[in-house]
Write an enzyme that holds these catalytic residues in place. Structure first.
Site, PDB file in Angstrom:
ATOM      1  N   GLY A   1      -3.794   1.416 -10.962  1.00 17.95           N
ATOM      2  CA  GLY A   1      -2.852   0.711 -10.092  1.00 17.95           C
ATOM      3  C   GLY A   1      -3.104   0.992  -8.616  1.00 17.95           C
ATOM      4  CB  CYS A   2      -3.610   4.143  -6.762  1.00 17.32           C
ATOM      5  SG  CYS A   2      -2.018   4.871  -7.219  1.00 17.32           S
ATOM      6  CB  THR A   3      -8.274   1.587  -7.898  1.00 16.52           C
ATOM      7  OG1 THR A   3      -8.453   3.000  -8.066  1.00 16.52           O
ATOM      8  CG2 THR A   3      -9.592   0.941  -7.517  1.00 16.52           C
TER       9      THR A   3
ATOM     10  CB  ALA B   1      -6.727   0.907  -2.288  1.00 14.11           C
TER      11      ALA B   1
END
Length: 154
Positions: free
Chosen positions: A44-46, A49
């Site tokens: 999710g964070c990738t 970003a």
């Protein structure tokens, strides 16, 4: 969340992936998007970003700066930036000072286990340093586009 729209944004001074420290006063007179995320190199964070990176030229041409903040170390941020070709700054808040000031370091629960972590949140700050909009408990898909539209309208 302790923040509210119209209140002054809490100050910060943290090391950034640009190689220097950044603080709120560095962005005075500019629109600023701060997105708080749990951890480098998670799916999710990738994705989040990469979504902000894809729209970065649109943010910049509208006079908007984007920064990401997590409790990861600068070493992890540097690897994450290199791996994903991120050109906007990621701030490292290992002491969780900024995360606490913005109310995003919270108790979470997964599979019945309670632990402390970052609640994925985005904050839009106006040129006067006031909070213009808050997105708590962000769902990643379509989020960067929504933030861009709100920031442009500011």
């Amino acid at each position: 969340m302790s923040l509210s729209v119209g209140s002054p944004a809490p100050d910060f001074d943290l090391p950034a992936s640009t190689g220097k420290s950044l603080s709120l006063k560095d962005f005075h007179g500019k629109k600023l998007v701060i997105y708080f995320y749990p951890k480098d190199d998670t799916s999710g964070c990738t994705l989040e970003a990469q979504d902000f990176q894809k729209l970065l030229n649109d943010f910049h041409s509208a006079g908007i700066t984007v920064i990401g903040v997590s409790p990861d170390s600068m070493k992890k941020h540097d690897k994450f930036c290199d791996k994903n070709n991120l050109t906007f700054p990621l701030l490292s808040d290992e002491e969780k000072v900024m995360l606490n000031a913005y109310g995003v370091w919270v108790e979470k629960s997964m599979y019945g286990r309670k632990y402390m972590g970052v609640e994925r949140t985005t904050v839009l700050i106006d040129p006067n340093g006031k909070i213009a909009q808050i997105w708590p408990k962000v769902k990643v898909t379509g989020h960067a586009e929504e933030v861009l539209a709100a920031a442009k309208a500011l």
